[in-house]
Write an enzyme that holds these catalytic residues in place. Structure first.
Site: not given
Ligand code: P61
Length: 463
Positions: A130-131, A221, A264, A388, A455
């Site tokens: 994950f990014t 995670d 989430k 993505r 991105f």
């Molecule tokens: C999302 F484009 N996700 O899906 P934070 N682990 C996982 C996530 O899905 C996640 C985080 C950790 C987002 C927001 C986002 O490249 C990107 O609360 C499985 O966002 O710090 C976040 O959690 C990080 C979008 C994050 C992105 C990074 O849309």
């Protein structure tokens, strides 16, 4: 378990609407201007110019009346807020870990874990990158190594547990570098970048015994692990009679700690945490959190945010909530499948992922087909989605080249409890309209590229 939810065939929502947020409808001329000004990057569009916002399910859910009531109970003491103790109790009860450190969001927790556990030169295996997770591992001097099963990289494979770890791949890495250079395995529930794909309990058990023999901790995670638990109940033998709540607990009990973006599963607009069972690890995290996030009894959140999160977790494990959540995603996905639109299979829990390689086979991956497709969907109907693929994957730190990942996807992410079935119909119609004119769509050229997580802020021009 709520038996009503089980006898009902429809996925209808277990709530009704008390307050609404008005949306803007835009003209095609307005959208053309907005996407140009945003450098063809949907992250840079102003939300007032968006009709249906499927950018993310992160922090975009609707809170319940009980959560809003919780906001009024915010105890904003700098130290020892009551809300911290409420949240700690709920995390202990539902996730089961002994120790808990709040953070402002998921990446705050990732920063703690990565900087405490990783030494320069270590490798961190995980079930797909994950990014933000990978970036924190790299900033700590580690290298992420993908050990997810091959099926996860194939959008057409309908393997029921595409989030599974390939233990042979993991073992190859451990044999090569030695267990002492593997500080932990990074295990994500409902793997985001693979299309929201779950791991199975059988796979986790096997991973657990492999890791225990070698003293390698498993860091979960937990961001979408309640949704992962739902799939285990639905698909895995022996779990149909268990509740989501029981399965969540069983998952956590097989791991050593977790990072969590509460934005989430936990139905809040902001927040996160780190939790674990090891006291020494906890003490280090509790100490480091005061450097980067805030005192260890708020970690960057307001007291009221912690109260809303505690209530959000209680609501998230309800069967009827998950039935509606996953039901709505499927409703949209099945319409697209029926129209012959290429999407990642099986349909995941938080989003539909369009397969941009199949959708736009005439666009080379270095001309960013998924980025171009996301821009077209916005132009078509004011629907905001997220790339993505090659842009998100970034450059290989060794070669400096684009990583050109196997998956080149556009994510249509559904916020929780926000949009209606009619909105889903509009989305399906719009994707179909873009599909009908797919041959006219051209790629993009990147004209601005920031160093980290490009991105979010990169800018493009049409080729
Ligand atoms: C999302 F484009 N996700 O899906 P934070 N682990 C996982 C996530 O899905 C996640 C985080 C950790 C987002 C927001 C986002 O490249 C990107 O609360 C499985 O966002 O710090 C976040 O959690 C990080 C979008 C994050 C992105 C990074 O849309």
């Amino acid at each position: 378990m709520n038996t009503e939810a089980n006898i009902r065939h429809s996925w209808a929502e277990p709530y009704k609407i008390k307050m609404v947020e008005l949306l803007t409808m835009t003209t095609i001329e307005e959208r053309e201007r907005a996407i140009r000004e945003a450098g063809y990057n949907t992250f840079l569009i102003r939300s007032r110019d968006v009709y249906i916002d499927l950018l993310t399910d992160s922090g975009t859910g609707a809170m319940s009346d009980r959560q809003w009531a919780g906001l009024m109970m915010g105890d904003e003491a700098y130290s020892g807020s009551e809300n911290f103790y409420h949240l700690y109790d709920v995390v202990r009860e539902y996730y089961g870990y002994k120790y808990f450190v709040p953070t402002h969001q998921g990446r705050g927790a990732e920063h703690l874990v990565s900087s405490i556990m990783i030494k320069p030169g270590d490798c961190v295996p995980g079930n797909m990158y994950f990014t933000t997770t990978r970036l924190h591992q790299e900033l700590a001097g580690g290298t992420f190594v993908d050990v997810i099963i091959d099926e996860a990289h194939d959008p057409a494979s309908s393997h029921p547990f595409k989030g599974n770890v390939d233990i042979r791949k993991l073992d190859r890495l451990v044999q090569e570098i030695g267990a002492e250079r593997v500080p932990y395995i990074s295990l994500e529930g409902n793997v985001n970048m693979a299309g929201g794909q779950p791991f199975s309990m059988a796979n986790l058990r096997e991973l657990r015994s492999y890791c225990q023999e070698r003293n390698i901790p498993i860091m979960l995670d937990a961001t979408r692990t309640i949704e992962n638990a739902w799939f285990i109940r639905e698909r895995e033998e022996g779990y149909s009679g268990k509740t989501v709540r029981e399965i969540l607990r069983e998952i956590c009990d097989l791991t050593d700690g977790c990072t969590m973006s509460a934005k989430k599963d936990a139905l809040v607009n902001i927040g996160g945490f780190f939790a674990c069972n090891d006291e020494q690890l906890f003490l280090k995290a509790q100490n480091l959190v005061v450097v980067y996030e805030g005192l260890h009894t708020y970690g960057g959140m307001a007291g009221r945010d912690m109260e809303a999160m505690a209530q959000g977790i209680r609501e998230a494990v309800m069967e009827e909530h998950q039935a509606a959540r996953i039901g709505q995603v499927r409703y949209l996905g099945e319409q697209l499948q029926a129209a012959g639109i290429p999407i990642v299979r099986p349909i995941g829990s938080h989003a539909i992922f369009l397969d941009a390689r199949e959708f736009l086979p005439h666009v080379d991956q270095d001309d960013y087909p998924a980025q171009a497709l996301a821009a077209e969907l916005y132009l078509e109907a004011g629907i905001r989605t997220m790339e993505r693929g090659n842009v998100s994957a970034g450059r290989d730190p060794e070669t400096g080249e684009n990583r050109r990942p196997a998956l080149e996807l556009v994510r249509l992410t559904l916020p929780r409890r926000v949009y209606t079935q009619a909105h889903m119909d509009v989305v399906a119609e719009s994707v179909k309209a873009v599909y009908d004119r797919r041959h006219e769509i051209r790629g993009l050229k990147m004209v601005y590229e920031p160093e980290y997580l490009r991105f979010f802020q990169a800018r493009f021009e049409p080729l």
